[in-house]
Write an enzyme that holds these catalytic residues in place. Structure first.
Site, short mmCIF file in Angstrom:
data_model
loop_
_atom_site.label_atom_id
_atom_site.label_comp_id
_atom_site.label_asym_id
_atom_site.label_seq_id
_atom_site.Cartn_x
_atom_site.Cartn_y
_atom_site.Cartn_z
N SER A 196 32.68 -4.82 50.91
CA SER A 196 32.48 -4.54 49.49
C SER A 196 32.85 -5.78 48.70
CB SER A 196 33.38 -3.39 49.06
OG SER A 196 34.72 -3.83 49.14
N LYS A 197 32.58 -5.72 47.41
CA LYS A 197 32.85 -6.87 46.56
C LYS A 197 34.31 -7.28 46.66
CE LYS A 197 29.27 -6.59 43.16
NZ LYS A 197 28.87 -5.53 42.32
N ARG A 198 35.17 -6.30 46.74
CA ARG A 198 36.60 -6.58 46.74
C ARG A 198 37.00 -7.38 47.99
NH1 ARG A 198 39.43 -2.14 47.58
NH2 ARG A 198 37.55 -0.91 47.42
N HIS A 199 36.44 -6.96 49.12
CA HIS A 199 36.85 -7.55 50.39
C HIS A 199 36.13 -8.85 50.71
CE1 HIS A 199 38.98 -4.00 51.72
NE2 HIS A 199 39.38 -4.73 52.74
#
Ligand code: GLU
Length: 482
Positions: free
Chosen positions: A266-269
């Site tokens: 995901s964008k976060r990771h």
């Protein structure tokens, strides 16, 4: 849903192959979009077919300006040019869904007429209320079919009065819907668990479900590759194909990309935006190779292969169902391999382009040419170039080793180097002379050269020292030592 044993996989048809990628222009291009597009592209090319880009911009609120152009840039950069798209045109356009609204409306109305879809006038507030009650009584949240009971006179009166309803699918009750995913086999869905999906919104725009089925049909798509998040939509799409009386093309659902800790990328990771790879100095050919291996294995287990080789051996039926791990360390390793395969001239050219675009430091093309042979074996990404070579354009301001106690050694080295004629200032001669000197003085080579290295570059790890001194030149080398 239940999944019986995988049955015989679909083999590539002999009909004209047409594949498509159908991104929504909602932000910066996602690495997962390129991953899927690569399979679409390779399969179409292998079968001398066409690869299309369709822009799914039906969610006007989420559409972002410039996102479509950024997508084209990403495809061009990766080197997987499409045959048909909004920018290139083609015989089955328009290729932007927002320009095909009449077609969707006409098909939604056809389903109303056939009794497979119905108008729904429920307000947001009512739907919200129903949902709340359902979750309070632990029911699956679904539309309660309130408007299915409306009689045609009432519907007409409300339409005439200018009310703006949606059109919903009338999902049959009590049926098992058997759908086929070519990657996983047959999947059986219980129709009672499927919501009466909205097909046409009150603003006249279709939802994904109606638009994707209509477009894949009229754009004559022969094989559909899409993310596994759409598997739960399969029965809705199957019903739509059946109701329209169309054949559903074989569907291949690719597993989601995962981080090394198996979490969803995901964008976060992870680095989900394609621009990140460009800024990082990943070569498109390395990224292509890496992405291909995430969903497929080379028949001879080769790790490094060209796009042409991929195209000639790839088949959609080889796609794997297991979640591929996106390991950035492996990508960097592979990128390094590709950097080493580039002819020096080409590497210098690409590094210059990269520096101009992403690095603030200014390297002349002459300097890049001189330094490329020193760093080609070391670089894993272009981004690292500046770390290795910055000392060539600027004297170090800090030092990774305290040199206070080494002042005398440095001074005496300067004395040795001063005796060199400008014409003699060459890596090999410098190295030999310095070695002899260290030997005479009884200074261990390792610490001797480390001192010199840090004094000139500020760093403990650098390109080869003698060659670096040759590039720096006599004047600059002595200036730094002094
Ligand atoms: N617009 C959808 C998406 O952005 C396309 C899904 C499909 O390929 O059918 O994921």
């Amino acid at each position: 849903m239940t999944m019986p044993k995988k049955s015989r996989p679909h083999s590539s048809s002999t009909a004209v192959v047409r594949t498509r990628i159908a991104p929504s222009p909602t932000g910066m291009p996602h690495i997962g979009t390129l991953y899927q597009a690569l399979f679409d592209y390779a399969f179409a090319k292998r079968h001398k077919g066409s690869f299309l880009i369709r822009i799914e911009d039906t969610d006007q609120e989420r559409s972002v300006q410039g996102a479509e152009e950024a997508l084209y840039d990403a495809f061009d950069w990766l080197g997987i040019p499409e045959d048909e798209s909004p920018r290139k045109g083609g015989s089955v356009g328009p290729y932007r869904q927002s320009e095909r609204l009449d077609l969707y409306k006409q098909h939604a109305l056809e389903l109303v007429k056939k009794g497979h879809a119905y108008y729904c006038f429920c307000s947001k507030e009512r739907l919200e209320e129903v949902r709340k009650q359902q979750s309070a009584s632990k029911q699956v949240p679904m539309y309660d079919r309130h408007c299915l009971a409306l009689v045609s006179e009432e519907i007409q009166t409300r339409l005439d009065a200018g009310e703006k309803p949606v059109i919903r699918m009338k999902i049959p009750q009590g049926e098992k819907i058997v759908c086929r995913d070519e990657v996983r086999g047959d999947i059986v869905f219980d129709s009672n668990l499927i919501d009466d999906q909205v097909l046409l919104k009150s603003d006249g725009f279709p939802t994904y479900h109606l638009a994707v089925v209509v477009d894949d049909h009229f754009m004559k798509i022969s094989h559909i590759v899409r993310g596994e998040e759409w598997i739960s939509s399969l029965p809705k799409h199957k019903l739509l194909y059946d109701w329209f009386g169309w054949d559903m093309p074989p569907m291949y659902h690719t597993p989601l990309l995962r981080n090394p800790d198996k979490s969803k990328m995901s964008k976060r990771h992870g680095h989900t935006s394609v621009v990140w790879y460009q800024e990082h100095g990943i070569l498109p050919e390395a990224l292509r190779n890496f992405l291909a291996l995430l969903g497929w294995s080379h028949p001879k287990d080769a790790e490094i292969f060209s796009l042409d080789e991929f195209i000639s051996s790839f088949d959609l039926k080889d796609l794997k169902a297991v979640g591929p791990i996106f390991d950035p360390a492996k990508l960097e390793w592979m990128n390094g391999e590709y950097i080493r395969m580039l002819p020096v001239e080409e590497l210098a050219k690409r590094l210059q382009e990269y520096n101009e675009k992403f690095l603030k430091s200014v390297y002349s093309i002459e300097l890049i040419h001189k330094t490329v042979p020193l760093v080609q074996t070391r670089l894993k990404t272009f981004q690292e170039y500046d770390g290795y070579c910055h000392f060539f354009i600027e004297a170090p301001r800090s030092f990774e080793k305290d040199l206070t106690a080494e002042r005398d050694v440095i001074k005496s080295i300067a004395g040795v180097l001063e005796k060199f004629h400008e014409q003699e200032w060459q890596a090999e001669a410098l190295g030999t002379r310095l070695q002899t000197y260290a030997e005479k003085q009884n200074i261990p080579f390792k610490s001797f050269f480390m001192t010199l290295r840090v004094a000139l570059t500020g760093k403990k790890i650098t390109p080869p020292l003698n060659e670096s001194m040759e590039i720096l030149g006599k004047e600059e080398t002595l200036k730094r030592l002094k």
